[in-house]
Write a protein that holds these residues in place. Structure first.
Motif, short mmCIF file in Angstrom:
data_model
loop_
_atom_site.label_atom_id
_atom_site.label_comp_id
_atom_site.label_asym_id
_atom_site.label_seq_id
_atom_site.Cartn_x
_atom_site.Cartn_y
_atom_site.Cartn_z
N PHE A 104 -4.35 16.54 -12.30
CA PHE A 104 -3.09 16.59 -13.05
C PHE A 104 -3.35 17.08 -14.47
O PHE A 104 -4.47 16.99 -14.98
CB PHE A 104 -2.39 15.23 -13.06
N PRO A 105 -2.30 17.64 -15.11
CA PRO A 105 -2.48 18.18 -16.47
C PRO A 105 -2.87 17.08 -17.46
O PRO A 105 -2.34 15.99 -17.43
CB PRO A 105 -1.09 18.73 -16.82
N ASP A 106 -3.81 17.39 -18.31
CA ASP A 106 -4.25 16.47 -19.34
C ASP A 106 -4.23 17.21 -20.68
O ASP A 106 -5.15 17.96 -20.99
CB ASP A 106 -5.66 15.97 -19.03
N PRO A 107 -3.16 17.03 -21.47
CA PRO A 107 -3.03 17.77 -22.73
C PRO A 107 -4.22 17.57 -23.67
O PRO A 107 -4.58 18.48 -24.41
CB PRO A 107 -1.75 17.20 -23.36
N GLU A 108 -4.86 16.40 -23.63
CA GLU A 108 -6.00 16.16 -24.52
C GLU A 108 -7.19 17.05 -24.16
O GLU A 108 -7.93 17.47 -25.03
CB GLU A 108 -6.41 14.68 -24.45
N ARG A 109 -7.36 17.32 -22.87
CA ARG A 109 -8.47 18.16 -22.44
C ARG A 109 -8.09 19.64 -22.50
O ARG A 109 -8.96 20.51 -22.43
CB ARG A 109 -8.88 17.83 -21.00
N GLY A 110 -6.78 19.92 -22.53
CA GLY A 110 -6.35 21.31 -22.50
C GLY A 110 -6.46 21.92 -21.13
O GLY A 110 -6.51 23.14 -20.98
N GLY A 111 -6.51 21.10 -20.11
CA GLY A 111 -6.62 21.59 -18.74
C GLY A 111 -6.44 20.43 -17.78
O GLY A 111 -6.01 19.35 -18.18
N PRO A 112 -6.78 20.62 -16.51
CA PRO A 112 -6.56 19.55 -15.54
C PRO A 112 -7.63 18.46 -15.58
O PRO A 112 -8.77 18.71 -15.94
CB PRO A 112 -6.59 20.28 -14.20
N LYS A 113 -7.21 17.26 -15.24
CA LYS A 113 -8.12 16.14 -15.06
C LYS A 113 -8.19 15.86 -13.55
O LYS A 113 -7.16 15.81 -12.88
CB LYS A 113 -7.60 14.91 -15.78
N VAL A 114 -9.40 15.71 -13.02
CA VAL A 114 -9.58 15.41 -11.61
C VAL A 114 -9.98 13.95 -11.48
O VAL A 114 -10.89 13.48 -12.17
CB VAL A 114 -10.66 16.33 -10.98
N VAL A 115 -9.28 13.22 -10.60
CA VAL A 115 -9.48 11.79 -10.45
C VAL A 115 -9.69 11.46 -8.98
O VAL A 115 -9.05 12.05 -8.11
CB VAL A 115 -8.26 11.01 -11.00
N ILE A 116 -10.58 10.52 -8.70
CA ILE A 116 -10.80 10.04 -7.35
C ILE A 116 -10.44 8.56 -7.30
O ILE A 116 -10.72 7.81 -8.24
CB ILE A 116 -12.26 10.27 -6.87
N GLU A 117 -9.77 8.16 -6.22
CA GLU A 117 -9.46 6.76 -6.00
C GLU A 117 -10.66 6.12 -5.32
O GLU A 117 -11.14 6.61 -4.30
CB GLU A 117 -8.22 6.66 -5.11
N THR A 118 -11.19 5.04 -5.89
CA THR A 118 -12.35 4.35 -5.33
C THR A 118 -11.99 2.91 -4.98
O THR A 118 -10.88 2.46 -5.26
CB THR A 118 -13.53 4.34 -6.33
N ASN A 119 -12.93 2.19 -4.38
CA ASN A 119 -12.69 0.78 -4.06
C ASN A 119 -12.42 -0.04 -5.30
O ASN A 119 -11.72 -1.05 -5.25
CB ASN A 119 -13.90 0.19 -3.31
#
Length: 196
Positions: A151-166
């Motif tokens: 999803f877009p992350d304005p602080e990074r200036g690009g996308p943030k990739v996230v994984i759902e974990t236990n």
């Protein structure tokens, strides 16, 4: 399409089926079902059928057809099967074609509201137990069965990739700062071992 013979066939052949948009196909791990996106019932929704196109049905219900504040259609896209074939992850929200860059009318607040509607959901292959995973788009599954999203992350200036974990969500630092949106996929474990 058979990759060895090159023989191919159209998935949907019934005149009633091909009147609609049917796109983004994703074959189940067992190879017996296909999840796809269709506008057969109005807005784009996640559908599932047998591999021959038979027994097609909408698989993921929505709570509302219109986003309340924006009064724009809520759509679904990008179905992705879990490795065990029990779940289908997908994107749900207001389509990006309503953003300023596509409409030609600059409205940064409206753009922010649109991107805030982008979420990844998962639903059982029986259409039950739907739940929201979190903000994002373009869901994929890790080989061990965890949902990833970007999803877009304005602080990074690009996308943030996230994984759902236990133990919760974890950021995967795989997209460099200030890079545009991109898609990613997982390499299956057996393919990694072959490459080593």
């Amino acid at each position: 399409m058979n990759t060895e013979t090159g023989e191919s066939r159209r998935l949907f052949t019934d005149p009633e089926q091909i009147k609609f948009s049917n796109s983004m196909p994703s074959v189940s791990p067992r190879g017996d079902k296909i999840a796809f996106v269709s506008n057969r019932s109005g807005p784009m929704r996640i559908w599932m059928s047998d591999l021959d196109g038979g027994n097609a049905r909408a698989i993921s219900t929505v709570t509302r057809d219109l986003e309340e504040t924006l009064q724009l259609p809520v759509e679904q896209k990008v179905p992705a099967w879990s490795p065990d074939g029990q779940w289908i992850a997908h994107w749900e929200g207001v389509e990006m074609t309503h953003l300023s860059q596509f409409t030609g009318k600059q409205d940064h607040e409206r753009d922010r509201q649109i991107t805030q509607t982008w979420h990844v959901w998962i639903v059982g292959n029986d259409g039950k137990n739907k739940r929201k995973v979190g903000r994002g788009d373009d869901p994929t599954w890790s080989p061990d069965g965890f949902v990833t999203r970007a999803f877009p992350d304005p602080e990074r200036g690009g996308p943030k990739v996230v994984i759902e974990t236990n133990s919760g969500n974890k950021e995967l630092p795989i997209v460099p700062h200030k890079k545009n949106w991109g898609r990613f996929t997982w390499v299956p474990q057996n393919a990694r071992h072959q490459a080593d």
